[in-house]
Scaffold this motif. Structure first.
Motif, PDB file in Angstrom:
ATOM      1  N   ILE A 143      28.854  52.195  35.519  1.00  0.00           N
ATOM      2  CA  ILE A 143      28.951  50.998  35.954  1.00  0.00           C
ATOM      3  C   ILE A 143      29.563  50.069  34.781  1.00  0.00           C
ATOM      4  O   ILE A 143      30.401  49.062  35.405  1.00  0.00           O
ATOM      5  N   ALA A 144      29.490  50.414  33.746  1.00  0.00           N
ATOM      6  CA  ALA A 144      30.430  49.678  32.683  1.00  0.00           C
ATOM      7  C   ALA A 144      31.862  49.924  32.796  1.00  0.00           C
ATOM      8  O   ALA A 144      32.685  49.027  32.836  1.00  0.00           O
ATOM      9  N   GLY A 145      32.305  51.047  33.110  1.00  0.00           N
ATOM     10  CA  GLY A 145      33.517  51.455  33.188  1.00  0.00           C
ATOM     11  C   GLY A 145      34.219  50.804  34.494  1.00  0.00           C
ATOM     12  O   GLY A 145      35.426  50.157  34.415  1.00  0.00           O
ATOM     13  N   VAL A 146      33.500  50.982  35.567  1.00  0.00           N
ATOM     14  CA  VAL A 146      34.120  50.173  36.625  1.00  0.00           C
ATOM     15  C   VAL A 146      33.961  48.802  36.580  1.00  0.00           C
ATOM     16  O   VAL A 146      34.947  47.943  37.090  1.00  0.00           O
ATOM     17  N   GLY A 147      33.057  48.012  35.920  1.00  0.00           N
ATOM     18  CA  GLY A 147      33.098  46.822  35.451  1.00  0.00           C
ATOM     19  C   GLY A 147      34.188  46.385  34.855  1.00  0.00           C
ATOM     20  O   GLY A 147      34.870  45.278  34.975  1.00  0.00           O
ATOM     21  N   LEU A 148      34.666  47.036  33.803  1.00  0.00           N
ATOM     22  CA  LEU A 148      35.550  46.856  33.048  1.00  0.00           C
ATOM     23  C   LEU A 148      37.152  46.840  33.757  1.00  0.00           C
ATOM     24  O   LEU A 148      37.877  46.132  33.685  1.00  0.00           O
ATOM     25  N   PHE A 149      37.105  47.992  34.610  1.00  0.00           N
ATOM     26  CA  PHE A 149      38.242  48.139  35.861  1.00  0.00           C
ATOM     27  C   PHE A 149      38.380  46.555  36.629  1.00  0.00           C
ATOM     28  O   PHE A 149      39.372  46.329  36.765  1.00  0.00           O
ATOM     29  N   GLY A 150      36.963  45.914  37.131  1.00  0.00           N
ATOM     30  CA  GLY A 150      37.008  44.971  37.750  1.00  0.00           C
ATOM     31  C   GLY A 150      37.824  43.551  37.025  1.00  0.00           C
ATOM     32  O   GLY A 150      38.444  42.888  37.518  1.00  0.00           O
ATOM     33  N   ILE A 151      37.323  43.620  35.535  1.00  0.00           N
ATOM     34  CA  ILE A 151      37.836  42.664  34.822  1.00  0.00           C
ATOM     35  C   ILE A 151      39.365  42.701  34.590  1.00  0.00           C
ATOM     36  O   ILE A 151      40.121  41.927  34.667  1.00  0.00           O
ATOM     37  N   ALA A 152      39.826  44.278  34.500  1.00  0.00           N
ATOM     38  CA  ALA A 152      41.481  44.194  34.575  1.00  0.00           C
ATOM     39  C   ALA A 152      41.843  43.627  35.920  1.00  0.00           C
ATOM     40  O   ALA A 152      43.161  43.053  35.986  1.00  0.00           O
ATOM     41  N   ARG A 154      40.799  41.706  37.839  1.00  0.00           N
ATOM     42  CA  ARG A 154      40.693  40.089  37.641  1.00  0.00           C
ATOM     43  C   ARG A 154      42.047  39.626  36.963  1.00  0.00           C
ATOM     44  O   ARG A 154      42.691  38.492  37.470  1.00  0.00           O
ATOM     45  N   LYS A 155      42.189  40.163  35.920  1.00  0.00           N
ATOM     46  CA  LYS A 155      43.468  39.709  35.094  1.00  0.00           C
ATOM     47  C   LYS A 155      44.682  39.875  35.875  1.00  0.00           C
ATOM     48  O   LYS A 155      45.592  38.906  35.695  1.00  0.00           O
ATOM     49  N   ARG A 156      44.906  40.816  36.531  1.00  0.00           N
ATOM     50  CA  ARG A 156      46.195  41.318  37.408  1.00  0.00           C
ATOM     51  C   ARG A 156      46.330  40.148  38.486  1.00  0.00           C
ATOM     52  O   ARG A 156      47.337  39.517  38.612  1.00  0.00           O
ATOM     53  N   VAL A 157      45.116  39.760  38.969  1.00  0.00           N
ATOM     54  CA  VAL A 157      45.367  38.871  40.128  1.00  0.00           C
ATOM     55  C   VAL A 157      45.461  37.353  39.631  1.00  0.00           C
ATOM     56  O   VAL A 157      46.429  36.622  40.109  1.00  0.00           O
ATOM     57  N   GLU A 158      44.903  36.916  38.508  1.00  0.00           N
ATOM     58  CA  GLU A 158      45.205  35.848  37.786  1.00  0.00           C
ATOM     59  C   GLU A 158      46.688  35.451  37.394  1.00  0.00           C
ATOM     60  O   GLU A 158      47.229  34.587  37.480  1.00  0.00           O
ATOM     61  N   THR A 159      47.097  37.053  36.858  1.00  0.00           N
ATOM     62  CA  THR A 159      48.771  36.953  36.629  1.00  0.00           C
ATOM     63  C   THR A 159      49.559  36.676  37.644  1.00  0.00           C
ATOM     64  O   THR A 159      50.493  35.743  37.739  1.00  0.00           O
ATOM     65  N   LYS A 160      49.115  37.062  38.739  1.00  0.00           N
ATOM     66  CA  LYS A 160      49.843  37.169  39.890  1.00  0.00           C
ATOM     67  C   LYS A 160      49.812  35.607  40.547  1.00  0.00           C
ATOM     68  O   LYS A 160      50.815  35.032  40.946  1.00  0.00           O
ATOM     69  N   CYS A 161      48.785  34.996  40.476  1.00  0.00           N
ATOM     70  CA  CYS A 161      48.388  33.704  40.857  1.00  0.00           C
ATOM     71  C   CYS A 161      49.422  32.877  40.114  1.00  0.00           C
ATOM     72  O   CYS A 161      49.891  31.917  40.447  1.00  0.00           O
ATOM     73  N   ARG A 162      49.380  33.021  38.611  1.00  0.00           N
ATOM     74  CA  ARG A 162      50.260  32.302  37.877  1.00  0.00           C
ATOM     75  C   ARG A 162      51.604  32.293  38.147  1.00  0.00           C
ATOM     76  O   ARG A 162      52.214  31.340  38.141  1.00  0.00           O
ATOM     77  N   GLU A 163      52.108  33.559  38.328  1.00  0.00           N
ATOM     78  CA  GLU A 163      53.580  33.708  38.614  1.00  0.00           C
ATOM     79  C   GLU A 163      53.930  33.116  39.857  1.00  0.00           C
ATOM     80  O   GLU A 163      54.876  32.374  39.908  1.00  0.00           O
ATOM     81  N   GLN A 164      52.956  33.220  40.957  1.00  0.00           N
ATOM     82  CA  GLN A 164      53.319  32.640  42.074  1.00  0.00           C
ATOM     83  C   GLN A 164      53.276  31.008  41.957  1.00  0.00           C
ATOM     84  O   GLN A 164      54.131  30.237  42.743  1.00  0.00           O
ATOM     85  N   LYS A 165      52.477  30.460  41.263  1.00  0.00           N
ATOM     86  CA  LYS A 165      52.360  28.893  41.051  1.00  0.00           C
ATOM     87  C   LYS A 165      53.651  28.499  40.428  1.00  0.00           C
ATOM     88  O   LYS A 165      54.190  27.518  40.577  1.00  0.00           O
TER      89      LYS A 165
END
Length: 364
Positions: A143-152, A154-165
Motif C-alpha cells: 500500500i505504501a509503494g502504490v501510495g508513492l506511485f499515486g504521489i508521483a 499527482r506531480k506529473r498531472v500538476e506539472t502538465k496542468c502548469r504547462e498547459q496553463k
C-alpha cells in the motif's frame, strides 16, 4: 485538479481512460487466493460480486474532484474490509485506495493515512486470525509503494496542468500583444492620412463656397487618392505589413510633406534593413512626419541618414515652434517598436526639433 485526468486535453482523455482500465489488471491478485485455496462456491460468488461495486467506486474516484474523492476512497476501503474474511486478496482493493490517497492528498495526509491502513490491517489480522507477517508486512509495504506511485502521478498531472496553463497564458499574452501592435500600426498609418483627408475635405468645401469648382475638384481627386492609399496601407498592414521598401516610403513621406507646404531635404544614404525592421522604421517615420504636420508649424524639414560600424541613425529635423514635447501613444508606440530590435528614440529641442532613431548594426 478536478479529477485524475483534469490535466489532459480532449486528444489525451481516451488514452487516459484506456490506462484506467488497464490498471484494473492488478485485480488478478484479488482473484488468485480464490482459486489457489479450496473455497466454497458461495464465497467465490460473493467475492466476484464484490468487484462490481468496487469497479464502480474505482471510476467514481477516478472522476471525482479532490474535495469529493474521500467518498469513493472510503467506499473502496469498506468493501475491502467487508470481503477480507472471505478473501485476503482484499489487499489488492486496499492498494487502489492507497493510490488515490497518494494522488489526491498531500504527503503528510498520505503518511497519516498509511499509518491508519497499517492499524486497519493489524486489527483485521488479529480479529480474523490471519497470517500477520503476510497481511501486515506485505500489505503495508504494498500500500505504501502504490501510495508513492499515486504521489508521483499527482506531480506529473500538476506539472502538465502548469504547462498547459503556461501555454494558455502565453497564447493569451501573444494575442493581446498582437492586438496592441495592430492598433498601434493602424494609428501610425491612419493618423496622418485621416488628417490629410480632413484638410482636403475642408479645403474643397471652402473652394466650393467661393465657386472655385476646378480647384475643388483637384482637392477631391487628391482626397480620393489618399483614401485609396489608406485602404491599401491598412490591407497591407493587416495582411503582413507588406510595403514598397524604406527608400520608396521615404520618398512618399517627403512628397506628402511638400504637399503640405514644407520644403524637404534628404541627407545621407538610406540604409538597407531586414524586412521586419524596415516595416517598423517606416511606420515610425510616418508617425514622426504626422506629428510635424499636426504640431510643429514648420516650413522646413530634413531627413538625415547616417550609418557607421557602430550605429545606424535616422534623424528628422524641423524648424517648428515646439517648446515642449508630451509623449502620447504615437511616440510610445515608436519606442515599443524599436525596443524589439534593441533600438531607441531620442529627441531634443533647440533652435530646431530633432527626433533620432538609433539602431545597432546587428539588426541588419
Amino acid at each position: 485538479m478536478n479529477s485524475i485526468h483534469a490535466a489532459t486535453d480532449s486528444n489525451h482523455k481516451s488514452s487516459e481512460d484506456k490506462l484506467a482500465w488497464i490498471y484494473l489488471v492488478n485485480l488478478v491478485f484479488y482473484l488468485i487466493p480464490l482459486f489457489i485455496n479450496d473455497k466454497p462456491a458461495w464465497e467465490i460468488v460473493v467475492a466476484l460480486l464484490t468487484l462490481i461495486p468496487f469497479i464502480y467506486c474505482y471510476f467514481w474516484a477516478y472522476r471525482s474532484p479532490k474535495d469529493k474523492a474521500i467518498y469513493p476512497i472510503a467506499a473502496m476501503i469498506a468493501l475491502g474490509v467487508a470481503i477480507t474474511p472471505i478473501n485476503t486478496g482484499s489487499l489488492s482493493l486496499f492498494t487502489f485506495a492507497g493510490f488515490y490517497i497518494g494522488f489526491y492528498y498531500p504527503i503528510k495526509n498520505a503518511f497519516i493515512s498509511l499509518l491508519g491502513f497499517i492499524a486497519l490491517l493489524t486489527a483485521l489480522t488479529f480479529l480474523l486470525d490471519i497470517n500477520h507477517y503476510y497481511f501486515i508486512t506485505y500489505g503495508g509495504l504494498l500500500i505504501a509503494g502504490v501510495g508513492l506511485f499515486g504521489i508521483a502521478e499527482r506531480k506529473r498531472v500538476e506539472t502538465k496542468c502548469r504547462e498547459q496553463k503556461s501555454k494558455a497564458e502565453i497564447s493569451q499574452l501573444a494575442t493581446m500583444l498582437e492586438r496592441e501592435r495592430i492598433a498601434r500600426d493602424l494609428h501610425d498609418i491612419m493618423g496622418h492620412n485621416l488628417s490629410s483627408i480632413s484638410l482636403k475635405a475642408e479645403l474643397a468645401e471652402k473652394l466650393l463656397d467661393k465657386n472655385h469648382i476646378e480647384q475643388a475638384k483637384e482637392q477631391l481627386i487628391e482626397l480620393n487618392t489618399i483614401a485609396r492609399e489608406s485602404l491599401n496601407q491598412v490591407r497591407e498592414t493587416v495582411s503582413g505589413y507588406k510595403h514598397k521598401g524604406l527608400a520608396s516610403s521615404v520618398m512618399s513621406l517627403c512628397q506628402t510633406l511638400r504637399d503640405k507646404g514644407l520644403s524637404v531635404s534628404l541627407e545621407g544614404d538610406i540604409p538597407q534593413l531586414v524586412p521586419e525592421l524596415e516595416t517598423h522604421v517606416i511606420l515610425s517615420l510616418t508617425e514622426l512626419c504626422n506629428n510635424i504636420l499636426r504640431h510643429s508649424q514648420a516650413d522646413h524639414c530634413s531627413l538625415i541618414f547616417d550609418e557607421s560600424k557602430d550605429e545606424i541613425s535616422i534623424s528628422i529635423k524641423d524648424n517648428g515652434q515646439v517648446t515642449a514635447i508630451v509623449e502620447g501613444n504615437g511616440l510610445k508606440g515608436i519606442r515599443e517598436r524599436l525596443k524589439a530590435f534593441q533600438g531607441q528614440l531620442d529627441y531634443k529641442l533647440d533652435q530646431q526639433s530633432q527626433f533620432t532613431i538609433k539602431l545597432p548594426p546587428q539588426t541588419l
